[in-house]
Design an enzyme around this catalytic site. Structure first.
Site, PDB file in Angstrom:
ATOM      1  N   ASP A 473       0.829  -1.199   0.000  1.00 17.48           N
ATOM      2  CA  ASP A 473       0.000   0.000   0.000  1.00 17.48           C
ATOM      3  C   ASP A 473       0.871   1.260   0.000  1.00 17.48           C
ATOM      4  OD1 ASP A 473      -1.845   1.994   0.406  1.00 17.48           O
ATOM      5  OD2 ASP A 473      -2.537   1.280   2.351  1.00 17.48           O
ATOM      6  N   TRP A 475      -0.916   4.223  -0.874  1.00 20.86           N
ATOM      7  CA  TRP A 475      -2.021   5.169  -1.063  1.00 20.86           C
ATOM      8  C   TRP A 475      -2.669   5.573   0.271  1.00 20.86           C
ATOM      9  CZ3 TRP A 475      -1.217   0.705  -3.881  1.00 20.86           C
ATOM     10  CH2 TRP A 475      -0.847   0.876  -5.224  1.00 20.86           C
ATOM     11  N   ASP A 476      -2.085   5.161   1.393  1.00 21.31           N
ATOM     12  CA  ASP A 476      -2.676   5.443   2.711  1.00 21.31           C
ATOM     13  C   ASP A 476      -4.097   4.888   2.801  1.00 21.31           C
ATOM     14  OD1 ASP A 476      -2.709   6.335   5.300  1.00 21.31           O
ATOM     15  OD2 ASP A 476      -3.136   8.420   4.813  1.00 21.31           O
ATOM     16  N   TYR A 477      -4.294   3.690   2.263  1.00 22.07           N
ATOM     17  CA  TYR A 477      -5.588   3.020   2.322  1.00 22.07           C
ATOM     18  C   TYR A 477      -5.689   2.106   3.551  1.00 22.07           C
ATOM     19  CZ  TYR A 477      -7.273   4.364  -2.363  1.00 22.07           C
ATOM     20  OH  TYR A 477      -7.754   5.052  -3.448  1.00 22.07           O
ATOM     21  N   ASP A 478      -5.052   2.534   4.656  1.00 19.50           N
ATOM     22  CA  ASP A 478      -5.119   1.726   5.867  1.00 19.50           C
ATOM     23  C   ASP A 478      -6.567   1.433   6.249  1.00 19.50           C
ATOM     24  OD1 ASP A 478      -5.482   4.421   6.316  1.00 19.50           O
ATOM     25  OD2 ASP A 478      -4.369   4.494   8.169  1.00 19.50           O
TER      26      ASP A 478
END
Length: 829
Positions: A473, A475-478
């Site tokens: 990741d 994209w900071d899609y945590d």
């Protein structure tokens, strides 16, 4: 001296000059846009405006005819591009219509009577058609909220946990369904709701406000934490304060936001969770004179902004002497040096089988060598460390050896976990490694567990299984949402499952015993390239159950208040890297991330009605406009991390330059220790007007059939009343669909209660139709989740209104309760 005819023509001169001033930017920008392969409209429209304006200024009727022709062609072009989409028509036709109206007003200075009447009539007809088209467009968008046939049926009573009179955990229970079986408030009488009490916490940070607090209700008491971790107990019926405990948090420890989303309640006498129909022991009973209770038999536990666990007696608010050192445990032990603000607990811990499981927020975007994201389990009675899961040193069970630390920079869990008491599993929504937007130096363990749901065995602290939603990741899609535990119907029977929402919009259905998908997850090709092409995965997992993500953006989706700012956004779109979802980060130019890092679903999660078999999901629908900034350029801009004074001592940072930029998260984060800083424009806002470049809606709310994953209804969520150019509220009661943060509550009375949007409203929505059936104006932003409970036979709705600096909603400190007017027939049966 001017003659009278010249003086009489001054309106033509003014209007002509306005046409030229509007037309010139369209000529310049339109030519630029054409060179980028964009829309053909703006250049000829600008030229026509300039010519029309020049002719009008000298009193030539031809100028009026040219603009009238342009106006008609503009209407045809707008309808060709976007049809009867009301919001999409706004920048295309509203400003041209205003100019047309001004032209009609000055026609008596230009035309003989007959031609004047014909032109006026034609212009008026065109304007009516425009207004009618916009109205129809808004009506069509509102119709999106009409329900499809449901047919989900009754999924039965919850099998593990139960709310009702109480609201004993952040998500209602640790199953996180956010569902109440109460029916006293229903679709027929919700219009009669009234405020019955309001309490001020008296904790209002001047900056970085955003309490995000969900209270608990156990027995006859409400328990909550303030933005800076003061613990407060209130009478559930009256809102009167019973006690307060202040752990004395220094503002130095506030990370990005001063937030405390919730606390956890624990009864030391209970070894199993409440079952259906089983009441939770009330603190008031424990305090009765007939049965004096030992101190801290029932307790409230919170995590703090400075990385402590605090345990206090639920009856008195006094620290629990047998818990750690005088009621507190420092979770930072074993992490090495921790700069204030780098490690904070902002979400409620979760207790499963007597073990407090806590993660923590590690401040984003600062250091690659940030403190560890280690997950720790503490004894709920003594505060003793039971285990620690350090993914970089999985063979260890507890504190690292003397002189060593937990593995630094690893993914953390900043949000709230859910838990299954019978299975002994706690479900951790994991975030990303430190330095979210760069991946080349991540370890194998980091790549395995980042942006994953990890099921830990609370007896050992070891992973039982994990499920990853994004590979490598950047994209900071945590994962920000709690996983919601449900009983999922399959052909083989009911399966213990969980619903996992994600920021990229996909919703996954997993067997909570094994992590195996119960609805297919398929691999789809995604874009490659960017600054680390060797690290990008050629495919990503996509859920076939349901997604909140919309179709990929096109130039036509760009927006603004006028053709000029819409054109500017179109130019920005054409200049950026964009190849759909998972477009890789780039440094040479901006790239578009859609959805942005704030959703799909964020920490508010989803709500589930287990009887109707419906998931309620509020979501965001905005892009981010990003760029990786090379280290040398970031240094020149003065983008240095928090605590950069220590770097100065080491000669790495010139003392003449500042530290972390203040602003939106990611807008100038240094990512010290990797080759690039990150510059995020969240929501992709225009610098001049402050409006977003993507056309509305920016947020929605949706009902989803659990059995099929089918959308039952979907509608924009949030009114335009607090939105407008230059930060000026429009006060328009139109459902534009705003950004939103916070969750919903669903009830057996057929209602969804939710605030969350930036319009400073709380609303009740009919779960069957998606129609709003009640609203109330809030004194501050409602970026929190409401709760529903019963006290003395009366059903209450309660919400914390703390506002939020990132959402730009007013700050506040109010806890507000609503109920029906007291009558004998308002009783739960």
């Amino acid at each position: 001296m001017l003659d009278k005819p010249a003086l009489a023509r001054w309106p033509l001169v003014v209007l002509g000059a306005a046409f030229v001033l509007v037309g010139l930017p369209l000529v310049i920008g339109g030519a630029w846009l054409l060179t980028l392969g964009g829309s053909f409209y703006y250049l000829p429209a600008g030229l026509a405006l300039v010519v029309s304006g020049a002719l009008l200024a000298v009193g030539r009727p031809l100028g009026a005819w040219i603009y009238t022709g342009l106006y008609v062609l503009t209407l045809l072009w707008a309808l060709w591009e976007v049809g009867l989409n009301g919001w999409a028509l706004v920048p295309r036709v509203v400003a041209p219509t205003i100019l047309m109206a001004a032209l009609i007003a000055v026609l008596p200075l230009l035309l003989p009577q007959g031609r004047r009447a014909a032109l006026i009539g034609g212009g008026a007809l065109a304007a009516l058609l425009v207004l009618g088209g916009i109205v129809i467009g808004f009506a069509n968008r509102a119709a999106d909220g009409l329900p499809l046939p449901a047919g989900s049926g009754d999924m039965g009573e919850p099998g593990l946990y139960q709310t009702g009179a109480d609201w004993p955990a952040f998500g209602g229970t640790h199953a996180a369904r956010r569902y109440s079986p109460l029916t006293q408030i229903n679709r027929d009488n919700v219009k009669d709701l009234e405020r019955v009490w309001l309490f001020h916490t008296e904790d209002l940070p001047e900056e970085k406000w955003g309490a995000e607090t969900t209270p608990l209700k156990v027995g006859d008491t409400l328990y909550l934490c303030t933005a800076r971790n003061q613990l407060i107990a209130l009478d559930a019926a009256t809102g009167q304060q019973r006690w307060r405990y202040d752990p004395q948090i220094s503002d130095d420890w506030i990370p990005y936001t001063a937030a405390c989303r919730g606390v956890v309640y624990y009864d030391t006498r209970r070894t199993a969770p409440p079952q259906t129909g089983d009441a939770v022991p009330a603190p008031a009973e424990a305090a009765s004179p007939q049965a004096p209770a030992e101190l801290c038999t029932t307790r409230i536990i919170e995590g703090t902004l400075d990385g402590r666990l605090i345990a206090v007696d639920a009856r008195t608010g006094r620290p629990c002497p047998g818990f750690g050192q005088n009621g507190e445990v420092d979770i930072k032990r074993g992490m090495g040096e921790v700069i204030p603000g780098m490690v904070s607990i902002t979400s409620a811990p979760t207790i499963v089988q007597g073990v407090i499981v806590t993660g923590h927020q590690v401040l984003d975007g600062q250091y690659r060598d940030a403190p560890s994201g280690v997950i720790q389990g503490f004894d709920a009675v003594t505060g003793e460390l039971r285990w620690a899961w350090d993914m970089g040193q999985p063979e260890r069970d507890g504190l690292p050896p003397e002189g060593e630390t937990y593995t630094r920079g690893t993914p953390n869990m900043w949000t709230t976990a859910s838990g299954d008491e019978q299975l002994g599993l706690v479900y951790l929504p994991m975030a990303n490694s430190a330095a979210d937007y760069y991946s080349s130096d991540r370890s194998e363990a980091e790549n395995r567990y980042s942006t994953s749901l990890v099921a830990l065995d609370v007896r050992t602290g070891k992973p039982a299984w994990s499920f990853q939603t994004v590979r490598v990741d950047v994209w900071d899609y945590d994962l920000g949402s709690q996983a919601t535990l449900i009983d999922y119907p399959t052909e083989a029977g009911v399966v213990p499952a969980l619903v996992l929402p994600s920021k990229q919009g996909d919703i996954y259905i997993l067997d909570r015993r094994t992590g195996e998908p119960l609805v297919e997850v398929e691999e789809r090709a995604v874009p490659l390239g960017g600054v680390e092409p060797q690290d990008r995965s050629p495919t990503q997992p996509f859920s076939t159950f349901h997604t909140l993500a919309k179709d990929r953006l096109t130039e036509k989706d760009m927006w603004g208040m006028s053709p000029i700012d819409q054109m500017i956004c179109r130019i920005g779109f054409r200049q950026a890297e964009y190849d759909g979802i998972y477009t890789p980060p780039s440094a040479e130019r901006r790239w578009i991330q859609y959805p942005g890092y704030n959703g799909g679903s964020d920490w508010g999660g989803v709500a589930v009605d287990p009887r109707r078999g419906v998931i309620i999901a509020n979501y965001n629908d905005m892009p981010n406009y990003n760029r990786l900034v090379p280290r040398e350029e970031a240094n020149e801009r003065g983008w240095y991390p928090r605590g950069h004074e220590k770097l100065e001592e080491q000669g790495e940072t010139p003392s003449s330059r500042g530290g972390v930029p203040e602003g939106a998260e990611g807008a100038g984060d240094p990512q010290w220790g990797v080759p690039y800083a990150i510059d995020v424009n969240p929501g992709w806002r225009m610098g001049f007007t402050g409006m977003l470049c993507k056309q509305p809606p920016y947020g929605g709310i949706r009902a989803i059939d659990i059995r099929t994953g089918r959308t039952l209804w979907d509608r924009p969520f949030g009114q335009a009343r607090k939105n407008g150019p230059f930060g000026i509220p429009s006060m328009l009661p139109i459902d534009i669909g705003t950004p939103n943060n916070g969750g919903a509550v669903v009830t057996a009375g057929g209602l969804i209660f939710i605030a969350a949007a930036t319009d400073d409203l709380i609303r009740a929505i009919d779960i069957e139709t998606g129609e709003t059936v009640w609203t109330d104006v809030l004194p501050a932003g409602g970026q929190a989740a409401p709760i529903v409970y019963e006290e003395n036979g009366r059903q209450f709705l309660v919400l914390m209104t703390g506002g939020h600096h990132f959402m730009e909603t007013p700050r506040g400190d109010q806890v507000i309760a609503w109920a029906l007017p007291e009558r004998r027939d308002n009783r739960n049966r």
